[in-house]
Scaffold this active site. Structure first.
Site, PDB file in Angstrom:
ATOM      1  CG  ASN A  16      -1.651   1.231   1.492  1.00 45.18           C
ATOM      2  OD1 ASN A  16      -1.764   2.079   0.607  1.00 45.18           O
ATOM      3  ND2 ASN A  16      -2.202   1.366   2.691  1.00 45.18           N
ATOM      4  CD1 TRP A  17       3.405   0.973  -2.773  1.00 46.88           C
ATOM      5  CD2 TRP A  17       3.435   2.036  -4.755  1.00 46.88           C
ATOM      6  NE1 TRP A  17       4.079   0.171  -3.665  1.00 46.88           N
ATOM      7  CE2 TRP A  17       4.104   0.803  -4.893  1.00 46.88           C
ATOM      8  CE3 TRP A  17       3.313   2.859  -5.870  1.00 46.88           C
ATOM      9  CZ2 TRP A  17       4.677   0.392  -6.098  1.00 46.88           C
ATOM     10  CZ3 TRP A  17       3.879   2.456  -7.077  1.00 46.88           C
ATOM     11  CH2 TRP A  17       4.551   1.235  -7.191  1.00 46.88           C
ATOM     12  CE  LYS A  18      -0.024   3.195   4.861  1.00 47.46           C
ATOM     13  NZ  LYS A  18       0.160   3.258   6.291  1.00 47.46           N
TER      14      LYS A  18
ATOM     15  CG  HIS B 140      -5.639   1.848   5.474  1.00 45.00           C
ATOM     16  ND1 HIS B 140      -5.182   2.764   6.393  1.00 45.00           N
ATOM     17  CD2 HIS B 140      -4.631   0.964   5.285  1.00 45.00           C
ATOM     18  CE1 HIS B 140      -3.942   2.440   6.737  1.00 45.00           C
ATOM     19  NE2 HIS B 140      -3.590   1.350   6.081  1.00 45.00           N
TER      20      HIS B 140
ATOM     21  CD  GLU C 227      -2.649   5.375   7.072  1.00 44.46           C
ATOM     22  OE1 GLU C 227      -2.666   5.446   5.830  1.00 44.46           O
ATOM     23  OE2 GLU C 227      -1.700   4.860   7.709  1.00 44.46           O
TER      24      GLU C 227
ATOM     25  CD  GLU D  15      -3.496  -2.645   7.365  1.00 40.00           C
ATOM     26  OE1 GLU D  15      -2.406  -2.931   6.870  1.00 40.00           O
ATOM     27  OE2 GLU D  15      -4.081  -1.566   7.152  1.00 40.00           O
TER      28      GLU D  15
ATOM     29  N   GLY E  57       2.684   1.924  10.885  1.00 42.86           N
ATOM     30  CA  GLY E  57       3.655   3.000  10.747  1.00 42.86           C
ATOM     31  C   GLY E  57       4.386   3.336  12.031  1.00 42.86           C
TER      32      GLY E  57
ATOM     33  CB  SER F  89       5.324  -2.291  11.999  1.00 41.90           C
ATOM     34  OG  SER F  89       4.974  -0.946  12.298  1.00 41.90           O
TER      35      SER F  89
ATOM     36  N   GLY G 280       2.828  -1.156   4.326  1.00 41.70           N
ATOM     37  CA  GLY G 280       2.932   0.254   3.988  1.00 41.70           C
ATOM     38  C   GLY G 280       4.392   0.633   3.762  1.00 41.70           C
ATOM     39  N   GLY G 281       5.040   1.116   4.808  1.00 41.94           N
ATOM     40  CA  GLY G 281       6.405   1.657   4.712  1.00 41.94           C
ATOM     41  C   GLY G 281       7.378   0.780   3.933  1.00 41.94           C
TER      42      GLY G 281
END
Ligand code: PGA
Length: 251
Positions: A9-11, A94, A96, A166, A172, A212, A233-234
Site C-alpha cells: 500500500n503506497w499510500k 483502511h 487511515e 491491521e 507506521g 509494521s 505500507g512503509g
C-alpha cells in the site's frame, strides 16, 4: 489451500514517474514469488502502473473508491472508473480512511458490496486502536467491524473478499504485533466468518496482517496458521525491502 498474498500500500507516496520506476523494479524481482503479489499506487499513478505490469501476474489495486457508480461526489472515484483502467482490486476501510476521513463500518460494508458488484476484489480492513486493545475491547471491535461487512454480503460474495487485520497501534509505528497476537485475532476473524457464512467460506477466505511488516518479522507472521499474507505500507515503498517480503520464504 489458501494462496498467500503480499500487498503493498503506497499510500500518498510516489509521483507518476517514481511509481513507474518502482513498479518496473518490482516486476523484475517478483518472478518465482511463493505468493500472489499486489501493489496499490495512488490514483494518479494507477493507469501507468497497470501498463508497466501488463502481462505479469502482479495485481494492481486502488486505495479507496466510492460506493456509487457515478454522481455529484466531488473528489471521488467509482468502481466502473477503476475497471475502465483495468484495476481489479481495491483496499477499503483502511484505518487511515476511518480515522482521518470519517469512514464508518456501514460505509466500508457498502463499498465492499459495490466493489463485488463491479467484479473488483476488495481488501477490506479492520483493526483496533491502542486504547481499545488496552481496555480489553479488541475482539468486540473486530467482531463488529467484520460482521458489518459480512452482513452486507451473500455467501457467494463472501468467498470473493480479502480481509486485512491491521491493528491501528502497529501501523507506521514500528510496533509490530507478535505472531501470536496477530494469530489470535486472525483465528477470531475466521470464527466470525464461519458463524456467519459457514466453515467452507471461512477456510477459503484470505486474512492478511498489516502493521509494521518488515523483512525481519515477515517469516514469523507468515508461519501462523491463519495469517495468509501481509498488507505492507512503509516497507513497500522501496523495491529491495518489498521484494524481500515477496520472497518471504527466503528470509
Ligand atoms: P506500515 O503500514 O507497514 O507502514 O505499518 C501498513 C498499512 O497501513 O497498511
Amino acid at each position: 489451500m489458501r494462496r498467500a498474498l503480499i500487498a503493498g500500500n503506497w499510500k500518498m507516496y510516489k509521483t507518476t514517474s517514481e511509481a513507474v520506476a518502482l513498479a518496473s523494479e518490482i516486476k523484475k524481482g517478483a518472478a518465482g514469488a511463493p505468493s500472489d503479489v499486489l501493489i496499490a499506487p495512488p490514483f494518479t499513478a494507477l493507469a501507468p502502473v497497470v501498463s508497466v505490469l501488463e502481462g505479469t501476474s502482479i495485481a494492481v489495486a486502488a486505495q479507496n473508491m466510492h460506493f456509487e457508480k457515478e454522481g455529484a461526489f466531488t473528489g471521488e472515484v467509482s468502481a466502473p472508473m477503476l475497471k475502465d483502467l483495468k484495476v481489479a482490486n481495491v483496499i477499503l476501510g483502511h484505518s487511515e480512511r476511518r480515522q482521518y476521513f470519517a469512514e464508518t463500518d456501514e460505509g466500508v460494508a457498502r463499498k465492499t458490496k459495490a466493489a463485488l458488484d463491479n467484479e473488483i476484489m476488495p481488501i477490506s480492513c479492520v483493526g483496533e486502536t491502542l486504547a481499545e486493545r488496552e481496555s480489553g475491547k479488541t475482539m468486540d471491535v473486530i467482531g463488529r467491524q467484520v460482521n458489518t461487512i459480512l452482513k452486507a454480503l451473500t455467501i457467494a460474495e463472501s468467498t470473493r473478499i480479502v480481509i486485512a487485520y491491521e491493528p491501528v497501534w502497529a501501523i507506521g509505528t514500528g510496533k509490530v504485533a507478535t505472531p501470536e497476537q496477530a494469530q489470535e485475532v486472525h483465528a477470531f476473524i475466521r470464527q466470525c466468518i464461519a458463524k456467519f457464512h459457514g466453515a467452507q467460506v471461512a477456510d477459503a477466505l484470505r486474512i492478511l496482517y498489516g502493521g509494521s511488516v518488515k523483512p525481519d518479522n515477515v517469516k514469523g507472521l507468515m508461519s501462523q496458521t491463519d495469517i495468509d499474507g501481509a498488507l505492507v505500507g512503509g516497507a513497500s515503498l522501496k523495491a529491495d525491502s518489498f521484494l524481500n517480503l515477496v520472497h518471504y520464504d527466503k528470509q
